[in-house]
Design a protein around this motif. Structure first.
Motif, PDB file in Angstrom:
ATOM      1  N   ARG A 115       0.840  -1.206   0.000  1.00  7.09           N
ATOM      2  CA  ARG A 115       0.000   0.000   0.000  1.00  7.09           C
ATOM      3  C   ARG A 115       0.873   1.252   0.000  1.00  7.09           C
ATOM      4  O   ARG A 115       0.580   2.229  -0.683  1.00  7.09           O
ATOM      5  CB  ARG A 115      -0.958  -0.006   1.186  1.00  7.09           C
ATOM      6  CG  ARG A 115      -2.149  -0.926   0.982  1.00  7.09           C
ATOM      7  CD  ARG A 115      -3.238  -0.726   2.023  1.00  7.09           C
ATOM      8  NE  ARG A 115      -2.837  -1.089   3.376  1.00  7.09           N
ATOM      9  CZ  ARG A 115      -2.834  -2.323   3.861  1.00  7.09           C
ATOM     10  NH1 ARG A 115      -3.203  -3.332   3.102  1.00  7.09           N
ATOM     11  NH2 ARG A 115      -2.467  -2.553   5.098  1.00  7.09           N
ATOM     12  N   ALA A 116       1.954   1.223   0.768  1.00  4.98           N
ATOM     13  CA  ALA A 116       2.886   2.356   0.777  1.00  4.98           C
ATOM     14  C   ALA A 116       3.515   2.538  -0.606  1.00  4.98           C
ATOM     15  O   ALA A 116       3.656   3.668  -1.084  1.00  4.98           O
ATOM     16  CB  ALA A 116       3.971   2.144   1.836  1.00  4.98           C
ATOM     17  N   TYR A 117       3.862   1.431  -1.257  1.00  2.00           N
ATOM     18  CA  TYR A 117       4.431   1.487  -2.613  1.00  2.00           C
ATOM     19  C   TYR A 117       3.437   2.124  -3.581  1.00  2.00           C
ATOM     20  O   TYR A 117       3.808   2.966  -4.394  1.00  2.00           O
ATOM     21  CB  TYR A 117       4.793   0.078  -3.068  1.00  2.00           C
ATOM     22  CG  TYR A 117       5.238  -0.003  -4.507  1.00  2.00           C
ATOM     23  CD1 TYR A 117       6.544   0.293  -4.859  1.00  2.00           C
ATOM     24  CD2 TYR A 117       4.344  -0.372  -5.505  1.00  2.00           C
ATOM     25  CE1 TYR A 117       6.958   0.230  -6.176  1.00  2.00           C
ATOM     26  CE2 TYR A 117       4.745  -0.439  -6.825  1.00  2.00           C
ATOM     27  CZ  TYR A 117       6.054  -0.141  -7.165  1.00  2.00           C
ATOM     28  OH  TYR A 117       6.455  -0.190  -8.470  1.00  2.00           O
ATOM     29  N   GLU A 118       2.172   1.720  -3.488  1.00  5.39           N
ATOM     30  CA  GLU A 118       1.146   2.279  -4.372  1.00  5.39           C
ATOM     31  C   GLU A 118       0.994   3.785  -4.184  1.00  5.39           C
ATOM     32  O   GLU A 118       0.656   4.495  -5.124  1.00  5.39           O
ATOM     33  CB  GLU A 118      -0.194   1.585  -4.126  1.00  5.39           C
ATOM     34  CG  GLU A 118      -0.202   0.143  -4.594  1.00  5.39           C
ATOM     35  CD  GLU A 118      -1.393  -0.659  -4.088  1.00  5.39           C
ATOM     36  OE1 GLU A 118      -2.234  -0.105  -3.321  1.00  5.39           O
ATOM     37  OE2 GLU A 118      -1.486  -1.840  -4.456  1.00  5.39           O
ATOM     38  N   HIS A 119       1.282   4.271  -2.973  1.00  3.67           N
ATOM     39  CA  HIS A 119       1.222   5.711  -2.694  1.00  3.67           C
ATOM     40  C   HIS A 119       2.583   6.386  -2.862  1.00  3.67           C
ATOM     41  O   HIS A 119       2.745   7.549  -2.498  1.00  3.67           O
ATOM     42  CB  HIS A 119       0.678   5.938  -1.279  1.00  3.67           C
ATOM     43  CG  HIS A 119      -0.767   5.607  -1.142  1.00  3.67           C
ATOM     44  ND1 HIS A 119      -1.200   4.400  -0.630  1.00  3.67           N
ATOM     45  CD2 HIS A 119      -1.874   6.292  -1.484  1.00  3.67           C
ATOM     46  CE1 HIS A 119      -2.519   4.381  -0.651  1.00  3.67           C
ATOM     47  NE2 HIS A 119      -2.953   5.502  -1.168  1.00  3.67           N
ATOM     48  N   ARG A 120       3.524   5.631  -3.373  1.00  5.67           N
ATOM     49  CA  ARG A 120       4.901   6.112  -3.620  1.00  5.67           C
ATOM     50  C   ARG A 120       5.587   6.628  -2.352  1.00  5.67           C
ATOM     51  O   ARG A 120       6.387   7.558  -2.384  1.00  5.67           O
ATOM     52  CB  ARG A 120       4.917   7.210  -4.694  1.00  5.67           C
ATOM     53  CG  ARG A 120       4.355   6.772  -6.040  1.00  5.67           C
ATOM     54  CD  ARG A 120       5.239   5.707  -6.644  1.00  5.67           C
ATOM     55  NE  ARG A 120       4.802   5.365  -7.990  1.00  5.67           N
ATOM     56  CZ  ARG A 120       4.415   4.158  -8.359  1.00  5.67           C
ATOM     57  NH1 ARG A 120       4.404   3.182  -7.490  1.00  5.67           N
ATOM     58  NH2 ARG A 120       4.061   3.919  -9.592  1.00  5.67           N
ATOM     59  N   ASP A 121       5.272   6.003  -1.233  1.00  3.59           N
ATOM     60  CA  ASP A 121       5.903   6.331   0.047  1.00  3.59           C
ATOM     61  C   ASP A 121       7.035   5.325   0.273  1.00  3.59           C
ATOM     62  O   ASP A 121       6.877   4.328   0.972  1.00  3.59           O
ATOM     63  CB  ASP A 121       4.861   6.264   1.167  1.00  3.59           C
ATOM     64  CG  ASP A 121       5.408   6.721   2.522  1.00  3.59           C
ATOM     65  OD1 ASP A 121       6.649   6.839   2.666  1.00  3.59           O
ATOM     66  OD2 ASP A 121       4.594   6.934   3.425  1.00  3.59           O
ATOM     67  N   MET A 122       8.178   5.589  -0.365  1.00  4.61           N
ATOM     68  CA  MET A 122       9.288   4.636  -0.318  1.00  4.61           C
ATOM     69  C   MET A 122       9.858   4.439   1.080  1.00  4.61           C
ATOM     70  O   MET A 122      10.179   3.304   1.439  1.00  4.61           O
ATOM     71  CB  MET A 122      10.396   5.044  -1.305  1.00  4.61           C
ATOM     72  CG  MET A 122      10.030   4.830  -2.760  1.00  4.61           C
ATOM     73  SD  MET A 122       9.502   3.138  -3.099  1.00  4.61           S
ATOM     74  CE  MET A 122       7.887   3.454  -3.762  1.00  4.61           C
ATOM     75  N   PRO A 123       9.996   5.477   1.925  1.00  2.00           N
ATOM     76  CA  PRO A 123      10.496   5.215   3.285  1.00  2.00           C
ATOM     77  C   PRO A 123       9.599   4.242   4.058  1.00  2.00           C
ATOM     78  O   PRO A 123      10.098   3.338   4.725  1.00  2.00           O
ATOM     79  CB  PRO A 123      10.524   6.605   3.930  1.00  2.00           C
ATOM     80  CG  PRO A 123      10.684   7.541   2.782  1.00  2.00           C
ATOM     81  CD  PRO A 123       9.889   6.930   1.660  1.00  2.00           C
ATOM     82  N   LEU A 124       8.284   4.418   3.956  1.00  4.50           N
ATOM     83  CA  LEU A 124       7.371   3.506   4.645  1.00  4.50           C
ATOM     84  C   LEU A 124       7.418   2.120   4.013  1.00  4.50           C
ATOM     85  O   LEU A 124       7.409   1.111   4.715  1.00  4.50           O
ATOM     86  CB  LEU A 124       5.933   4.052   4.627  1.00  4.50           C
ATOM     87  CG  LEU A 124       4.891   3.208   5.359  1.00  4.50           C
ATOM     88  CD1 LEU A 124       5.262   3.043   6.841  1.00  4.50           C
ATOM     89  CD2 LEU A 124       3.512   3.824   5.206  1.00  4.50           C
ATOM     90  N   PHE A 125       7.482   2.062   2.685  1.00  6.34           N
ATOM     91  CA  PHE A 125       7.587   0.785   1.976  1.00  6.34           C
ATOM     92  C   PHE A 125       8.814   0.009   2.465  1.00  6.34           C
ATOM     93  O   PHE A 125       8.724  -1.165   2.821  1.00  6.34           O
ATOM     94  CB  PHE A 125       7.679   1.035   0.466  1.00  6.34           C
ATOM     95  CG  PHE A 125       7.918  -0.204  -0.349  1.00  6.34           C
ATOM     96  CD1 PHE A 125       6.910  -1.129  -0.546  1.00  6.34           C
ATOM     97  CD2 PHE A 125       9.153  -0.437  -0.928  1.00  6.34           C
ATOM     98  CE1 PHE A 125       7.129  -2.276  -1.303  1.00  6.34           C
ATOM     99  CE2 PHE A 125       9.377  -1.574  -1.687  1.00  6.34           C
ATOM    100  CZ  PHE A 125       8.366  -2.497  -1.877  1.00  6.34           C
ATOM    101  N   ILE A 126       9.947   0.670   2.511  1.00  2.80           N
ATOM    102  CA  ILE A 126      11.194   0.032   2.951  1.00  2.80           C
ATOM    103  C   ILE A 126      11.074  -0.425   4.408  1.00  2.80           C
ATOM    104  O   ILE A 126      11.447  -1.549   4.753  1.00  2.80           O
ATOM    105  CB  ILE A 126      12.390   0.997   2.758  1.00  2.80           C
ATOM    106  CG1 ILE A 126      12.673   1.162   1.263  1.00  2.80           C
ATOM    107  CG2 ILE A 126      13.624   0.513   3.516  1.00  2.80           C
ATOM    108  CD1 ILE A 126      13.632   2.290   0.941  1.00  2.80           C
TER     109      ILE A 126
END
Length: 96
Positions: free
Chosen positions: A37-48
């Motif tokens: 979901r973080a990736y879909e919102h382009r939130d890379m720090p949260l994705f990582i």
């Protein structure tokens, strides 16, 4: 009375086991879903961050390893992406 006691003996142990289980929102699949979901919102720090948490629970999961490498690459951390790709058993010069 005897039936009630037997029923109680059958039901209590599974309930006690359920109390000690971690909540599903912290399991590796839930963390990976949160990462996506973080990736879909382009939130890379949260994705990582979420992929790291999932990997802490499943350190050899190839998809999680690959996704973490992708997150590092998309965030601009090429060195970390390369290290992560190597940990996942992927060669940096491989395509496709």
């Amino acid at each position: 009375m005897r039936t009630a006691a037997l029923l109680l003996l059958l039901l209590v142990p599974p309930l006690l086991l359920a109390v000690g289980e971690p909540p599903m929102e912290r399991g590796p699949r839930a963390l990976a879903a949160q990462a996506m979901r973080a990736y879909e919102h382009r939130d890379m720090p949260l994705f990582i961050n979420k992929m790291k948490q999932a990997l802490a629970l499943r350190p050899t999961h190839q998809t999680y390893l690959y996704n973490l490498a992708t997150g590092y690459a998309l965030s601009g951390d090429v060195r970390a992406a390369k290290v992560q790709r190597e940990q996942a058993g992927m060669r940096a010069d491989r395509t496709g």
